[in-house]
Write a protein that holds these residues in place. Structure first.
Motif, mmCIF file in Angstrom:
data_model
loop_
_atom_site.group_PDB
_atom_site.id
_atom_site.type_symbol
_atom_site.label_atom_id
_atom_site.label_comp_id
_atom_site.label_asym_id
_atom_site.label_seq_id
_atom_site.Cartn_x
_atom_site.Cartn_y
_atom_site.Cartn_z
ATOM 1 N N SER A 9 0.844 -1.193 0.000
ATOM 2 C CA SER A 9 0.000 0.000 0.000
ATOM 3 C C SER A 9 0.883 1.248 0.000
ATOM 4 O O SER A 9 1.780 1.379 0.837
ATOM 5 C CB SER A 9 -0.899 0.002 1.228
ATOM 6 O OG SER A 9 -1.436 1.290 1.447
ATOM 7 N N VAL A 10 0.612 2.145 -0.938
ATOM 8 C CA VAL A 10 1.396 3.372 -1.050
ATOM 9 C C VAL A 10 1.252 4.211 0.216
ATOM 10 O O VAL A 10 2.243 4.697 0.768
ATOM 11 C CB VAL A 10 0.945 4.176 -2.289
ATOM 12 C CG1 VAL A 10 1.535 5.564 -2.282
ATOM 13 C CG2 VAL A 10 1.315 3.431 -3.558
ATOM 14 N N ARG A 18 8.389 3.567 5.218
ATOM 15 C CA ARG A 18 8.960 2.258 4.879
ATOM 16 C C ARG A 18 9.262 2.173 3.388
ATOM 17 O O ARG A 18 8.790 2.967 2.595
ATOM 18 C CB ARG A 18 7.996 1.135 5.290
ATOM 19 C CG ARG A 18 7.733 1.058 6.764
ATOM 20 C CD ARG A 18 8.998 0.735 7.489
ATOM 21 N NE ARG A 18 8.824 0.890 8.932
ATOM 22 C CZ ARG A 18 9.801 0.742 9.797
ATOM 23 N NH1 ARG A 18 11.012 0.464 9.398
ATOM 24 N NH2 ARG A 18 9.587 0.905 11.076
ATOM 25 N N CYS A 19 10.020 1.168 3.042
ATOM 26 C CA CYS A 19 10.411 0.934 1.653
ATOM 27 C C CYS A 19 9.174 0.791 0.765
ATOM 28 O O CYS A 19 8.238 0.083 1.129
ATOM 29 C CB CYS A 19 11.248 -0.339 1.595
ATOM 30 S SG CYS A 19 11.536 -0.960 -0.060
ATOM 31 N N PRO A 20 9.156 1.439 -0.413
ATOM 32 C CA PRO A 20 7.977 1.351 -1.276
ATOM 33 C C PRO A 20 7.796 -0.022 -1.938
ATOM 34 O O PRO A 20 6.714 -0.333 -2.407
ATOM 35 C CB PRO A 20 8.221 2.429 -2.325
ATOM 36 C CG PRO A 20 9.683 2.659 -2.321
ATOM 37 C CD PRO A 20 10.165 2.358 -0.934
ATOM 38 N N LEU A 106 4.890 12.531 4.501
ATOM 39 C CA LEU A 106 4.488 12.970 3.169
ATOM 40 C C LEU A 106 5.606 12.738 2.151
ATOM 41 O O LEU A 106 5.337 12.420 0.991
ATOM 42 C CB LEU A 106 4.061 14.438 3.198
ATOM 43 C CG LEU A 106 2.732 14.674 3.933
ATOM 44 C CD1 LEU A 106 2.382 16.149 3.941
ATOM 45 C CD2 LEU A 106 1.621 13.868 3.298
ATOM 46 N N LYS A 107 6.852 12.861 2.564
ATOM 47 C CA LYS A 107 7.946 12.521 1.655
ATOM 48 C C LYS A 107 7.919 11.023 1.354
ATOM 49 O O LYS A 107 8.129 10.609 0.216
ATOM 50 C CB LYS A 107 9.296 12.905 2.269
ATOM 51 C CG LYS A 107 10.457 12.675 1.321
ATOM 52 C CD LYS A 107 11.728 13.304 1.817
ATOM 53 C CE LYS A 107 12.825 13.122 0.769
ATOM 54 N NZ LYS A 107 13.998 13.944 1.021
ATOM 55 N N GLY A 108 7.597 10.224 2.371
ATOM 56 C CA GLY A 108 7.482 8.784 2.164
ATOM 57 C C GLY A 108 6.374 8.432 1.185
ATOM 58 O O GLY A 108 6.541 7.572 0.328
ATOM 59 N N ILE A 111 7.561 9.323 -2.358
ATOM 60 C CA ILE A 111 8.533 8.338 -2.853
ATOM 61 C C ILE A 111 7.811 7.049 -3.238
ATOM 62 O O ILE A 111 8.089 6.448 -4.282
ATOM 63 C CB ILE A 111 9.616 8.084 -1.802
ATOM 64 C CG1 ILE A 111 10.489 9.331 -1.649
ATOM 65 C CG2 ILE A 111 10.458 6.870 -2.167
ATOM 66 C CD1 ILE A 111 11.456 9.264 -0.495
ATOM 67 N N ALA A 112 6.866 6.633 -2.419
ATOM 68 C CA ALA A 112 6.103 5.414 -2.728
ATOM 69 C C ALA A 112 5.288 5.585 -4.003
ATOM 70 O O ALA A 112 5.189 4.665 -4.821
ATOM 71 C CB ALA A 112 5.206 5.048 -1.546
ATOM 72 N N LEU A 113 4.722 6.768 -4.192
ATOM 73 C CA LEU A 113 3.967 7.032 -5.427
ATOM 74 C C LEU A 113 4.895 7.044 -6.641
ATOM 75 O O LEU A 113 4.540 6.524 -7.704
ATOM 76 C CB LEU A 113 3.227 8.368 -5.317
ATOM 77 C CG LEU A 113 1.964 8.347 -4.467
ATOM 78 C CD1 LEU A 113 1.449 9.763 -4.248
ATOM 79 C CD2 LEU A 113 0.885 7.499 -5.131
ATOM 80 N N GLN A 114 6.084 7.627 -6.496
ATOM 81 C CA GLN A 114 7.050 7.615 -7.598
ATOM 82 C C GLN A 114 7.424 6.182 -7.950
ATOM 83 O O GLN A 114 7.537 5.820 -9.118
ATOM 84 C CB GLN A 114 8.305 8.388 -7.212
ATOM 85 C CG GLN A 114 8.119 9.874 -7.193
ATOM 86 C CD GLN A 114 9.359 10.609 -6.713
ATOM 87 O OE1 GLN A 114 10.195 10.044 -6.015
ATOM 88 N NE2 GLN A 114 9.470 11.857 -7.078
ATOM 89 N N TYR A 115 7.633 5.370 -6.933
ATOM 90 C CA TYR A 115 8.003 3.983 -7.184
ATOM 91 C C TYR A 115 6.848 3.233 -7.841
ATOM 92 O O TYR A 115 7.042 2.518 -8.821
ATOM 93 C CB TYR A 115 8.385 3.294 -5.874
ATOM 94 C CG TYR A 115 8.684 1.838 -6.065
ATOM 95 C CD1 TYR A 115 9.879 1.427 -6.628
ATOM 96 C CD2 TYR A 115 7.748 0.876 -5.718
ATOM 97 C CE1 TYR A 115 10.148 0.089 -6.835
ATOM 98 C CE2 TYR A 115 8.006 -0.472 -5.912
ATOM 99 C CZ TYR A 115 9.205 -0.862 -6.467
ATOM 100 O OH TYR A 115 9.467 -2.178 -6.671
#
Ligand SMILES: [Zn+2]
Length: 128
Positions: A9-10, A18-20, A106-108, A111-115
């Motif tokens: 989940s993003v 956590r890691c994306p 929010l940065k996480g 990053i998850a959305l970019q991934y």
């Protein structure tokens, strides 16, 4: 060898920092370097070095905290009518603490959305 994983989940991965890809490894290095992204995931080995969310998290922090604090300040003014020094004493620390608290999650999420959407320079996914 490629291992198939269930999608993470993003929002969950981002908000928990956590890691994306695996949703388990830490996204940030430590608390001292508050917004520094780790070199790679300690669990799945995803290379996080090319990640760059730019000013995106700060913009979203402003979009969240600004209207929220203004609405609370107006409500406080209408209901209580405090002096201006009390507004300053109350809302300045609130803005600072809320902004600091929201920056990492929010940065996480970004990053998850970019991934997830394979975003990168020139449409290339920079994650390997
Ligand atoms: Zn991982």
């Amino acid at each position: 060898m490629t291992e198939l994983r269930a999608p993470v989940s993003v929002l969950r991965a981002g908000l928990l920092c956590r890691c994306p890809r695996c949703g388990q490894g830490r996204l940030f290095t430590d608390i001292v370097h508050f917004l520094r992204v780790a070199q790679s995931c300690e669990v799945c080995g995803l290379d996080l070095r090319p990640e760059d969310s730019g000013d995106g998290p700060a913009v979203f922090v402003m979009f969240v905290t600004g209207p929220l604090v203004v609405a609370l300040a107006i409500l406080f003014e209408v209901l209580v009518g405090p002096p201006l020094w009390l507004h300053a004493l109350l809302w300045i620390p609130t803005i600072l603490l809320a902004s600091i608290a929201l920056l990492r999650p929010l940065k996480g999420v970004l990053i998850a959305l970019q991934y997830r959407h394979r975003a990168g320079e020139g449409g290339k996914n920079t994650f390997t």
